[in-house]
Design a protein around this motif. Structure first.
Motif, short mmCIF file in Angstrom:
data_model
loop_
_atom_site.label_atom_id
_atom_site.label_comp_id
_atom_site.label_asym_id
_atom_site.label_seq_id
_atom_site.Cartn_x
_atom_site.Cartn_y
_atom_site.Cartn_z
N GLU A 113 117.56 -80.47 109.10
CA GLU A 113 118.13 -80.65 110.44
C GLU A 113 117.72 -79.39 111.20
O GLU A 113 117.20 -78.46 110.61
CB GLU A 113 119.67 -80.68 110.38
CG GLU A 113 120.25 -81.54 109.31
CD GLU A 113 120.24 -82.99 109.67
OE1 GLU A 113 120.02 -83.28 110.85
OE2 GLU A 113 120.42 -83.84 108.79
N GLU A 141 127.10 -79.65 108.89
CA GLU A 141 127.67 -80.68 109.76
C GLU A 141 128.18 -80.06 111.05
O GLU A 141 128.23 -80.72 112.09
CB GLU A 141 128.79 -81.44 109.03
CG GLU A 141 128.23 -82.52 108.15
CD GLU A 141 129.26 -83.17 107.25
OE1 GLU A 141 130.47 -82.89 107.43
OE2 GLU A 141 128.86 -83.94 106.37
N GLU A 166 127.24 -78.20 113.96
CA GLU A 166 125.93 -77.90 114.56
C GLU A 166 125.76 -76.45 114.98
O GLU A 166 124.65 -75.97 115.17
CB GLU A 166 125.70 -78.79 115.79
CG GLU A 166 125.32 -80.21 115.39
CD GLU A 166 125.51 -81.19 116.53
OE1 GLU A 166 125.37 -82.40 116.27
OE2 GLU A 166 125.82 -80.76 117.65
N ASN A 216 119.58 -77.14 112.15
CA ASN A 216 120.33 -75.98 111.68
C ASN A 216 120.36 -75.86 110.16
O ASN A 216 121.17 -75.14 109.61
CB ASN A 216 121.76 -76.02 112.24
CG ASN A 216 122.56 -77.19 111.66
OD1 ASN A 216 121.99 -78.20 111.25
ND2 ASN A 216 123.87 -77.06 111.63
#
Lengths: 303, 309
Positions: B112, B81, B83, B114
């Protein structure tokens, strides 16, 4: 029949002290696999059932134990072979953890869980010095012990041998199947829970069965739903529908759904006979129905 | 290595190649030469590769089905979460690779920007394909995952494991030995049949000197959606994880209640924490993730102090 308790030492030295090295080799035990089928310790076993899943924690050991108890209630003599070397759950479920394993001329004597000797059990759990000791073995060592468990336990005359397995499609499963093949197992009962994550693994187990030529008697969906003891609301805690769909996809029979019953868990933790004590449980009808299907299948195979 | 003799002492044992049961084994000469006892060169190679990976966390249990993969996935989601944090999730459950499904991935490796994932599941062409491999082949795959995947700059590498204490667990600890693992998070459910296996896993960790970050008790209580009363679906007949942690002097990182939406989110490949941000289970996950981050930071600053002194 001479009997003496072997000294087991730590799990790492387990395989060094084997019945084969400390007693006469039973007739028929030497040589290739094919020669086992007419003699040897599994000759007196009528039907062999494997309990498989691809997934861990779906209730294989629970179903294995419940099936054994139900078969006993149907008047059968049952053996349970627990080949989960890393997580042997069954001794505790039958309240026989810590019991010693003795040897006789034919090999290891299984542990009887009752006076009438209607349920016999063999598990690596009996061979550990301390219950919390981990069996940290790589594949070859596990394979060697499983081969011994299959061929060196003096089961005697049994109607059914229920073989509980760990999750996966690896050493234990390959070794167990290779060792049991000459005795033509009745088939496999494959256990799943309803959610897709479980079905995803169990599909692979069904492929394993197909590839190894092991008949699948059917799929059992465990932990199907939970009935709230306060208000009787039924909730699908682990999603729904997976078991039936899986059976349909694989073209195998769907044997039934067993709901979650904390009383079942509790009774197994405390080593009680669930089938005897809880006939009113929501899990009871499902377990009895599954057992009946197995009995029917065994009868069909004999005729 | 398929034809292993009945009483094989083990290729890395001092007796390798030298005992009676080695006669006739195709690997006898190799083992007797001591080649098996030499350290695997891959360990150094992996150490090099892991230099760009700041923290390594193993998620273990002894027991199957307690929620290791579910927890690993949500740990990854939670850490990602931020980033600015790069997360990698490695699934070494070769026979039952659940992570692709739980992360909603079919073949792509990035959830995502990352958050990257590696699993044997990506290498299988059909969901019905079975990986019927013995130990040595599984070990080879794990070695490849660690050595041959270009991990890049990673803040957290989370390794999801199968149940048990066997090849996969020995291999991952062995291959990461030189690279240093921050610790293991042990997952259990409340009932004794799970704790029984978990104690063995803890014993394994102590044997291989793997630090234990703490224990997470999953499926800890169920709130009925209708009457809101709590039931214990998996009764803690011997006191649950709390008593076990007291006995073994380990931190209990938290208890996560059984929320039926967790299973549904996993089936859809969604993050449960995003779908149900106010659920007690989400709050429990977040608290546990924070404790893990604190452990890793503390561990990192201890190391830095050691290096600078």
């Amino acid at each position: 029949m001479t009997a003496h308790s072997p000294t087991w030492g730590s799990p790492d030295t387990l395989v060094g002290s084997t019945p084969a090295s400390s007693g006469p080799t039973p007739r028929g035990m030497q040589g290739q696999h094919g020669k086992y089928s007419e003699c040897g310790n599994l000759a007196g076993v009528r039907h062999i059932i494997l309990i498989l899943s691809g997934k861990g924690g779906v209730g294989k050991s629970t179903i294995s134990t419940e099936l054994a108890l139900a078969l006993r209630h149907a008047g059968k003599k049952v053996g349970i072979l627990d080949v989960d070397l890393c997580g042997p759950s069954i001794p505790r479920m039958l309240q026989v953890q810590g019991r010693a394993v003795h040897q006789c001329d034919s090999g290891w004597v299984p542990v009887f869980v009752d006076q009438e000797q209607s349920i016999a059990l063999m598990s690596v759990g009996f061979l550990l010095e301390k219950p919390d000791e981990a069996v940290v073995w790589r594949g070859p060592k596990k394979n060697a012990l499983i081969k011994q468990f299959v061929s060196d336990v003096a089961w005697g005359e049994l109607d059914y041998l229920v073989v509980d397995t760990p999750p996966g499609t690896s050493d234990e499963h390959i070794a167990t199947l290779e060792a049991l093949r000459p005795y033509k197992p009745l088939g496999a009962l494959v256990v799943t829970t309803p959610q897709a994550v479980s079905v995803g693994d169990v599909r692979r187990e069904l492929t394993f069965c197909r590839k190894t030529g092991l008949q699948v008697m059917g799929v059992v969906e465990n932990m199907s739903s939970f009935v709230c003891p306060h208000c009787a609301e039924c909730t699908n805690v682990f999603s729904r529908g997976g078991g039936e769909e899986l059976a349909r996809h694989a073209g195998v029979p769907f044997l039934g759904s067993v709901p979650l019953d904390p009383e079942l868990t509790r009774s197994l933790e405390e080593g009680r006979d669930f089938i005897q004590e809880f006939p009113k449980s929501p899990a009871f009808p499902a377990l009895i129905s599954i057992t009946q299907k197995i009995l029917d299948r065994a009868l069909a195979q004999l005729s | 290595m398929e034809e292993v003799p009945h009483d094989c002492p083990g290729a890395d044992s001092a007796q390798a190649g030298r005992v009676a049961s080695c006669q006739g084994c195709p690997n006898q000469l190799l083992c007797a030469s001591g080649a098996g006892a030499a350290p695997d060169p891959a360990i150094e190679e992996i150490k090099e590769k892991m230099k760009t990976v700041k923290h390594k966390i193993l998620v273990l249990s002894g027991k199957g089905g307690v929620g290791k993969s579910t927890f690993s996935a949500h740990l990854a989601h939670g850490l990602a979460e931020d980033e600015n944090t790069q997360i990698a999730l490695l699934d070494i459950d070769i026979c039952g690779p659940s992570i692709p499904k739980i992360m909603g991935l079919e073949g792509e490796q990035y959830v995502e920007d990352n958050l990257g994932v590696m699993s044997v599941g990506f290498l299988l062409s059909s969901p019905d394909d079975a990986v019927i491999w013995r130990g040595p082949k599984k070990n080879g795959m794990i070695k490849q995952f660690l050595r041959d995947v270009d991990w890049g700059e990673v803040d957290y590498l989370i390794v999801d494991t199968p149940p048990g204490t066997s090849d996969e667990h020995l291999s991952v600890v062995q291959y990461l030995a030189a690279a240093h693992i921050d610790g293991a998070v042990i997952i259990t459910t409340p009932q004794e049949v799970a704790l029984q296996d978990v104690r063995k896993e803890i014993s394994f960790c102590r044997k291989v000197k793997l630090p234990i970050i703490g224990v997470v008790e999953n499926m800890s209580g169920f709130i009925c959606p209708k009457c809101k009363k709590e039931s214990q679906i998996f009764p803690p007949t011997t006191g649950g994880a709390e008593v076990m942690c007291q006995e073994l002097k380990l931190p209990l990182l938290g208890r996560v209640p059984l929320d039926p939406h967790i299973g549904k989110s996993c089936d859809k490949g969604q993050s449960f924490m995003s779908e149900a941000p106010d659920s007690p289970a989400t709050l429990a996950y977040r608290s546990i993730i924070q404790k893990i981050q604190e452990f890793c930071s503390l561990h990192q600053s201890k190391e830095e102090n050691l290096l600078s002194s």
